[in-house]
Design an enzyme around this catalytic site. Sequence first.
Site, short mmCIF file in Angstrom:
data_model
loop_
_atom_site.label_atom_id
_atom_site.label_comp_id
_atom_site.label_asym_id
_atom_site.label_seq_id
_atom_site.Cartn_x
_atom_site.Cartn_y
_atom_site.Cartn_z
CB SER A 55 -0.96 -0.05 1.20
OG SER A 55 -2.00 0.88 1.05
CG ASP A 94 -4.16 -1.42 -0.29
OD1 ASP A 94 -3.12 -1.96 0.09
OD2 ASP A 94 -4.50 -0.27 0.02
#
Length: 627
Positions: A347, A461
Amino acid sequence: MSLDEEPSNPTLESRLAIECLRACPALADIDAESLERLAAAAVHFSLPAGYTLCESGTTSDGIYLVTAGRIGVKIDGTAGWTAQLRSGELLGELSWLMNAPHSAQLVATRDSELLWLSKALLDDIAARSPRFALAIARLCAQRLHRSTRGNATAPRARVFTIVPNSPDLDAVSFASSLVTELSRVGRAEFVWDVRASSHTVGWFNNIEESNDYVVYLADASSSGWTRQCVRQADLLLLVADIRETPRPWTEALLTIAAKSASPVELALLHGERFSYGCATRWLESTPVSAHHHIVDSADLARLARLITHRGVGLVLSGGGARGFAHLGVIQALREARVPIDYVGGASIGSLIAAGAGLGWSDAEMRMRYRRSFVDTNPVNDYTFPFVALTRGGKVNRLLRREFGDVLIEDIRLPYFCVSANLTTGCAVEHRRGSLWQSLRASVAIPGVMPPVLYGDAVLVDGAAINNLPVDIMRAHAPGIVIGSDAGVDRPFTADYDAAEQPPFWRLLSRSSSGKRRINIFQILMRAGMVGGEAGILAQRELADLLIRPPLDDIDLLNWKAFERAIGIGYEYTTQVLGARPDLPRHAAAVRLPSRAPSSLIGAVERRERGVAAVARTRTPFPQRETE
């Protein structure tokens, strides 16, 4: 006697067996008569590296004593070597003692010399000498005890063979410099063809046993010397000049390395200036497990640390705006002279790790991430939520502006980032291909940004599955692994009774205390991290040093807390490092500016135009899935 002198005693061969048996620790308590009987009937033979001594399941024909070289032990169903046995160690003793087939495969990982003690001979000696049978039984018990305690691991790589791609490459200077770096932490020796000509396996064995590290320099051609060097290698280091046209290394050399299970890595020499767009064509010419960019002495020092598993790997977690604390962590590590040799993340951690991998200074990283996250909102290009609340186009533009057309394989530091494959439910490691596209997958918060589609994979993500990928860094074995965790254990709470079912306007309003109510972005971000949080405790345990700055009062979406998060990360890491003098340090401090001067933006923009102008073939971003 110098190691460069080969003894010429005419009685050496006849005395070799008895001397080797006496030097074997397992036979230290055996009476002299039994040792002499063993020596008289022992058979001395040589085994080239890569050749198999015996297969698992085959009938035992006796016991072997390694007198020079190294023999690898591989148990069926396991990856790599279970153990590697050196001079003075016995092999096959359990099979003889139990009169059972061999339980493991034995392969020479060096040019080796051995003594063979036949089964009939051993049976006769055991009948005459109870001490001999007891010594073999004790050896079996010791090895079983070590294996159950997890101590029967293969030794670290300590012998490196350099194979230049071209005879025009100054491989001597490269090898000499590498030996100098290795000498900083142990005794290292440089061996080349002229020095080693006409010597025996025993001479090579003495060289390796007398040093912590040995570097062999092979020829660019597939000569006899080159083949011998490759057979000796714990690690094969292919060296190429990026300015030359790639040509494949001789297949025979790679075959020899594969037989002895020696990893193969690539060192790319850039000359005086780093050049983008060079790695792909070299990696396509020869499959390797890792590659290294070499420009200056700092790169060579990093190479030495990584190949000896003494490097420092830094893993950065996701955490939304809290992830800006990673910038402070990196600044503190740099000021404390702790080397950063390998970077990776998930991320927002993947974004910041990429900046560190590209060699951006603290000032440049602050400038770039501020203009992309603070000066503008990266997730406000709203759309009708067929797939996500935003189009994702703004994030695409920002990533392309900051990272251009750089490929992951062209990042100066070894780098990886992770995304989550919703199709398979596995984490995906990105180590090749377009950097900005890989980052786009790693930051695609489910429901907030559209996923990235790659073939039949739906990538989102990386925090959704692995928010702190320390395990992936460990698999690359850099040495020490530092984890910087900006994740959240308790991101928000609802300050109303769930049975009340508050209206929409109350969710968006502020409470009487001034605390903002939860909103859909917070819910989606947190929901996208829950999967990664499930294994976060295990990931934290895997780190040699875990850095968890106190960020509880910073919201996941509070981009304006940029400077505050950096400051918290910096101050906390400075305190942690003060209590860890055991961490490796650079020889000299490298002072980097912490804040961007006014002229930096223009300089960065000029460099971006230069990087974008580099011609290269675009490749998709490959993936490796992990459970």
